[in-house]
Write a protein that holds these residues in place. Structure first.
Motif, PDB file in Angstrom:
ATOM      1  N   TYR A 181     -79.354  -7.001 100.811  1.00 37.11           N
ATOM      2  CA  TYR A 181     -78.025  -7.460 101.218  1.00 37.11           C
ATOM      3  C   TYR A 181     -77.150  -7.538  99.977  1.00 37.11           C
ATOM      4  N   GLU A 182     -75.833  -7.351 100.175  1.00 36.19           N
ATOM      5  CA  GLU A 182     -74.907  -7.345  99.046  1.00 36.19           C
ATOM      6  C   GLU A 182     -73.680  -8.185  99.354  1.00 36.19           C
ATOM      7  N   GLU A 183     -73.123  -8.763  98.299  1.00 32.31           N
ATOM      8  CA  GLU A 183     -71.899  -9.546  98.405  1.00 32.31           C
ATOM      9  C   GLU A 183     -70.972  -9.168  97.268  1.00 32.31           C
ATOM     10  N   VAL A 184     -69.687  -9.468  97.457  1.00 30.35           N
ATOM     11  CA  VAL A 184     -68.704  -9.327  96.390  1.00 30.35           C
ATOM     12  C   VAL A 184     -67.784 -10.540  96.467  1.00 30.35           C
ATOM     13  N   GLN A 185     -67.656 -11.245  95.350  1.00 27.95           N
ATOM     14  CA  GLN A 185     -66.888 -12.478  95.315  1.00 27.95           C
ATOM     15  C   GLN A 185     -65.888 -12.442  94.167  1.00 27.95           C
ATOM     16  N   CYS A 186     -64.879 -13.301  94.284  1.00 29.28           N
ATOM     17  CA  CYS A 186     -63.882 -13.484  93.228  1.00 29.28           C
ATOM     18  C   CYS A 186     -64.053 -14.881  92.647  1.00 29.28           C
ATOM     19  N   ASP A 187     -64.343 -14.960  91.349  1.00 27.53           N
ATOM     20  CA  ASP A 187     -64.445 -16.240  90.663  1.00 27.53           C
ATOM     21  C   ASP A 187     -63.098 -16.608  90.056  1.00 27.53           C
ATOM     22  N   HIS A 188     -62.759 -17.882  90.140  1.00 24.22           N
ATOM     23  CA  HIS A 188     -61.563 -18.357  89.439  1.00 24.22           C
ATOM     24  C   HIS A 188     -61.879 -18.487  87.952  1.00 24.22           C
ATOM     25  N   VAL A 189     -61.021 -17.911  87.116  1.00 26.54           N
ATOM     26  CA  VAL A 189     -61.179 -17.997  85.667  1.00 26.54           C
ATOM     27  C   VAL A 189     -60.179 -19.024  85.153  1.00 26.54           C
ATOM     28  N   ALA A 190     -60.673 -20.093  84.528  1.00 24.60           N
ATOM     29  CA  ALA A 190     -59.782 -21.122  83.988  1.00 24.60           C
ATOM     30  C   ALA A 190     -58.826 -20.510  82.971  1.00 24.60           C
ATOM     31  N   TRP A 191     -57.642 -21.071  82.880  1.00 24.41           N
ATOM     32  CA  TRP A 191     -56.592 -20.471  82.054  1.00 24.41           C
ATOM     33  C   TRP A 191     -56.960 -20.436  80.578  1.00 24.41           C
ATOM     34  N   LYS A 192     -57.874 -21.303  80.141  1.00 28.58           N
ATOM     35  CA  LYS A 192     -58.310 -21.274  78.747  1.00 28.58           C
ATOM     36  C   LYS A 192     -59.495 -20.347  78.520  1.00 28.58           C
ATOM     37  N   ASP A 193     -60.080 -19.830  79.590  1.00 32.44           N
ATOM     38  CA  ASP A 193     -61.298 -19.028  79.457  1.00 32.44           C
ATOM     39  C   ASP A 193     -61.038 -17.526  79.539  1.00 32.44           C
ATOM     40  N   PHE A 194     -59.810 -17.110  79.824  1.00 33.10           N
ATOM     41  CA  PHE A 194     -59.509 -15.677  79.937  1.00 33.10           C
ATOM     42  C   PHE A 194     -58.942 -15.163  78.620  1.00 33.10           C
ATOM     43  N   LEU A 195     -59.507 -14.063  78.121  1.00 32.91           N
ATOM     44  CA  LEU A 195     -59.114 -13.517  76.822  1.00 32.91           C
ATOM     45  C   LEU A 195     -58.832 -12.025  76.946  1.00 32.91           C
ATOM     46  N   THR A 196     -57.903 -11.546  76.131  1.00 32.53           N
ATOM     47  CA  THR A 196     -57.654 -10.113  75.964  1.00 32.53           C
ATOM     48  C   THR A 196     -57.265  -9.872  74.513  1.00 32.53           C
ATOM     49  N   ASN A 197     -57.268  -8.635  74.112  1.00 30.28           N
ATOM     50  CA  ASN A 197     -56.739  -8.312  72.794  1.00 30.28           C
ATOM     51  C   ASN A 197     -55.228  -8.524  72.788  1.00 30.28           C
ATOM     52  N   PRO A 198     -54.642  -8.932  71.672  1.00 32.25           N
ATOM     53  CA  PRO A 198     -53.180  -9.102  71.615  1.00 32.25           C
ATOM     54  C   PRO A 198     -52.477  -7.800  71.987  1.00 32.25           C
ATOM     55  N   SER A 199     -51.518  -7.874  72.911  1.00 35.20           N
ATOM     56  CA  SER A 199     -50.837  -6.687  73.398  1.00 35.20           C
ATOM     57  C   SER A 199     -49.452  -7.067  73.882  1.00 35.20           C
ATOM     58  N   ARG A 200     -48.612  -6.040  74.058  1.00 36.91           N
ATOM     59  CA  ARG A 200     -47.251  -6.265  74.535  1.00 36.91           C
ATOM     60  C   ARG A 200     -47.149  -6.191  76.050  1.00 36.91           C
ATOM     61  N   GLU A 201     -48.003  -5.401  76.676  1.00 32.89           N
ATOM     62  CA  GLU A 201     -47.991  -5.262  78.127  1.00 32.89           C
ATOM     63  C   GLU A 201     -49.416  -4.981  78.593  1.00 32.89           C
ATOM     64  N   TRP A 202     -49.626  -5.054  79.907  1.00 31.79           N
ATOM     65  CA  TRP A 202     -50.968  -4.942  80.455  1.00 31.79           C
ATOM     66  C   TRP A 202     -51.571  -3.559  80.216  1.00 31.79           C
ATOM     67  N   SER A 203     -50.754  -2.530  80.168  1.00 27.88           N
ATOM     68  CA  SER A 203     -51.290  -1.186  79.947  1.00 27.88           C
ATOM     69  C   SER A 203     -51.884  -1.021  78.549  1.00 27.88           C
ATOM     70  N   GLU A 204     -51.533  -1.893  77.604  1.00 26.71           N
ATOM     71  CA  GLU A 204     -52.066  -1.819  76.243  1.00 26.71           C
ATOM     72  C   GLU A 204     -53.333  -2.649  76.059  1.00 26.71           C
ATOM     73  N   VAL A 205     -53.776  -3.329  77.093  1.00 28.42           N
ATOM     74  CA  VAL A 205     -54.975  -4.162  76.986  1.00 28.42           C
ATOM     75  C   VAL A 205     -56.199  -3.251  76.913  1.00 28.42           C
TER      76      VAL A 205
END
Length: 697
Positions: A178-202
């Motif tokens: 059996y399989e499932e797919v779920q969405c976890d809430h990511v706390a605002w302090k726990d989400f990271l990306t490289n510094p960028s100007r827009e989402w396409s540059e991530v």
């Protein structure tokens, strides 16, 4: 040891690179984190909460809860209920496999959203969006494994994406049931990306996950779990001297793990800052998503073109909010000064105390020195009251100023008086409607952004379902009745023999003939056809979107008016089609397209569009009706018929009377002729006897 040193150095370099990337991202986010902490504390009004609802010692002023009020107003305005997924063919062509596959995917998505608290996790994202300014979810694929001895592994926890799937695939004693797919809430302090100007540059996205010792051991193995530092945390924040009790400390002992998805290399890494010998795990493109990232573009507040780090809404009116706090504190101090306070001469102490003593209401109090009181002007002359009228005037000014500041805040945030449930009774309905429309422009923009965020998250879920779910899972989730390729081949092989036996009137063995419902499914695609389409063209051949107003509470009156308008338009169009289509069936597609376009305008369901197609397809298949001939004569009038009958009978009677009269006249003429003949015979006889004329001389 020498042959392994290059590998060890490569592992160290890899983990060092990602630790540096994480540190750089966190340094960029530090100012936003600090501002977010201030906003969250302000929203929760922690000065009150820390002391049982009373002001703490350090907080010596009152505050106006404008942030809490604005958030509580905006939160239900931009999100009211769980979104409803809608899957449809992109071009709505007559392709049976595409139609069935879209139905399967839509049912699977609806079932998946109902199996966990997707609504609650979206609400957490909305709160993060309205406070610090960013909400985010993380999509996870969860396979449920089963061993041959029927012992099933427990469910995977947060941060355990695709746990041990490689090992499961290589282990013959386990299989995915059996399989499932779920969405976890990511706390605002726990989400990271490289510094960028827009989402396409991530280039990479990451999240911080707190895992217990047992979760670490299950996910990465006992050896690597021992390397991860375990700290006592409370909601992800290390406690200080006032730590929790031992039981709570034991329950909150977790290790900090960073899950990083690197788009250029198409690889995912699990890193711990305290483990520098190598990454905890590394996998190549775990989900095979089209955009690779397991998360949508974040739900961001105000952003500019120079950074993807958002600016919280509260920052835009923080100065006005602080002025409100100052005025609220000043109003509280002035209200404390509104007291009846006066001074009097000491020699009248006993008598004045007696006058103002409790229980002396409606009583006459004898005063021995009343003459002296009277000479001094009575009680008014003995007491000088502190004036409070000046305090009242200052209070009025403070209240007026605070109301003006509140109005400024509403202008800044775009919260119109209509949205807040206020209205001016002197305004017309048109003026109030215009204010509501223009005042809610920015709110509608927030609603659309939230719908976009929810739609993107559902698209990721749909892509995972299409790419990874097995036929058995889709059968259990959707309850769609289809045959497998093997079942269809067996029926195709058996049916000629059954038809031959019936033709020869031979008995058919029991259990050989397929059930009628299975014969009906022979014209539909097989599960293999549907799965092949989902895997090969998962999102390119389907339009997956959230319904326009599905996340916003609808206006009942507007919905009723729209439905009434739509029903009237349908009745008018169908009336026109009923007079044209029977004689010209080729016009049926035109009427169907007009009706479907109107249905899309009123946001009706896809099922109604299918019904419209069926109705007009049936009408188009009918042969053209014969052209209409001359109109039939009107039905006879019974009264006119009776009158005509009476006229005919009267005419017949008159004719009979006239005939009888003519006969009688003929008979009378014959009688007269006979009399005249007889008279002539008499005269002739008389002349014969006496030829002399009578009367001659």
């Amino acid at each position: 040891m020498l042959p392994t040193e290059p590998d060890n150095q490569e592992a160290v370099n890899l983990v060092t690179k990602w630790i540096d990337e994480i540190n750089l991202a966190e340094r960029e986010l530090q100012p936003w984190w600090k501002a977010g902490d201030v906003i969250v504390r302000r929203y929760k009004n922690e000065n009150r909460n820390r002391d049982g609802g009373r002001l703490s010692v350090n907080a010596n002023r009152r505050r106006f809860a404008v942030l809490w009020s604005n958030v509580q107003t905006l939160q239900p305005a931009i999100y009211a209920k769980q979104p409803k997924p809608m899957v449809d063919r992109r071009y709505r062509d007559e392709y049976p496999t595409g139609k069935v596959a879209s139905d399967v995917l839509e049912r699977a998505l609806g079932f998946s959203l109902d199996q966990y608290d997707f609504d609650g996790r979206l609400k957490l994202c909305v709160l993060d969006y309205l406070l610090p300014g960013r909400g985010q979810v993380w999509v996870r694929y969860i396979p449920h494994m089963k061993t041959l001895n029927a012992e099933q592994d427990p469910e995977l926890g947060e941060g355990e994406e695709d746990a041990d799937t490689d090992e499961v695939g290589e282990t013959a004693s386990e299989e995915v049931v059996y399989e499932e797919v779920q969405c976890d809430h990511v706390a605002w302090k726990d989400f990271l990306t490289n510094p960028s100007r827009e989402w396409s540059e991530v280039r990479w996205v990451g999240r911080r996950v707190y895992m217990t010792k047992e979760e670490l051991t299950k996910r990465f193995g006992a050896e690597k779990a021992k390397l991860v530092p375990i700290t006592t945390t409370s909601s992800g924040i290390t406690t200080g001297a006032d730590a929790a009790p031992d039981a709570q400390r034991q329950a909150n002992q977790t290790g900090e793990v960073y899950e990083i998805w690197d788009k250029p290399s198409k690889r995912a890494f699990w890193v711990c800052k305290g483990v520098t010998s190598g990454v905890l795990d590394e996998r190549e493109d775990p989900l095979g998503l089209r955009e690779f990232f397991p998360c949508p573009s974040p739900l961001n507040a105000t952003t500019a073109n120079d950074s993807t780090i958002p600016v919280a809404d509260y920052v835009q009116y923080q100065d006005q909010a602080e002025e409100l706090d100052d005025l609220t504190g000043r109003i509280g101090k002035l209200q404390e000064a509104l007291r009846m306070v006066g001074v009097y001469a000491g020699e009248a102490n006993r008598e004045l105390q007696l006058v103002f003593s409790p229980g002396n209401e409606n009583k006459l109090i004898p005063i021995d020195t009343y003459d002296i009181w009277k000479d001094k002007g009575g009680v008014k002359g003995l007491i000088d009251w502190v004036p409070v009228d000046m305090v009242i005037q200052v209070l009025k000014g403070c209240f007026e100023t605070r109301a003006q500041i509140l109005n400024d805040i509403y202008q800044i945030t775009g919260l119109s008086d209509i949205i807040r449930g206020e209205s001016n009774p002197n305004e017309t309905a048109t003026a109030q409607r215009l204010k509501g429309q223009w005042g809610s422009l920015r709110v509608r923009d927030r609603q659309r952004e939230l719908q976009r965020f929810a739609r993107d998250a559902i698209r990721l879920k749909a892509e995972i379902i299409a790419e990874h779910f097995s036929i058995e899972t889709l059968k259990a989730m959707t309850n769609v009745k289809l045959l497998t390729a093997q079942e269809k081949a067996q029926i195709e092989q058996i049916m000629p023999m059954i038809e031959q036996a019936k033709a020869q009137q031979l008995p058919i063995p029991p259990g050989i003939e397929p059930a009628p419902e299975m014969l009906e499914l022979m014209s539909k695609p097989t599960w293999e056809d549907v799965q092949a389409l989902l895997k090969n063209d998962a999102l390119r051949s389907f339009r997956i979107d959230v319904e326009t107003d599905s996340t916003v509470e609808p206006d009942e009156n507007a919905a009723k008016a729209a439905f009434t308008e739509f029903t009237g338009a349908v009745v008018g169009l169908m009336t026109a089609a009923a007079g044209i289509v029977p004689t010209a069936p080729y016009t049926a597609p035109l009427f169907a397209e007009i009706l479907k376009q109107g249905a899309r305008t009123f946001n009706v369901s896809r099922q109604m569009e299918d019904v419209i197609d069926k109705v007009f397809e049936t009408a188009e298949a009918q042969p053209p009706a014969a052209p209409p001939g001359p109109p039939p004569p009107p039905p006879p009038d019974e009264t006119a018929i009776a009158v005509e009958q009476m006229k005919s009978q009267t005419a017949q009677m008159q004719a009979q009377i006239e005939q009888q009269r003519t006969q009688m006249e003929g008979q009378l003429g014959q009688a007269e002729l006979q009399l005249k003949g007889q008279e002539l015979q008499v005269k002739a006889a008389a002349l014969a006897r006496d030829p002399t004329p009578q009367g001659s001389a």
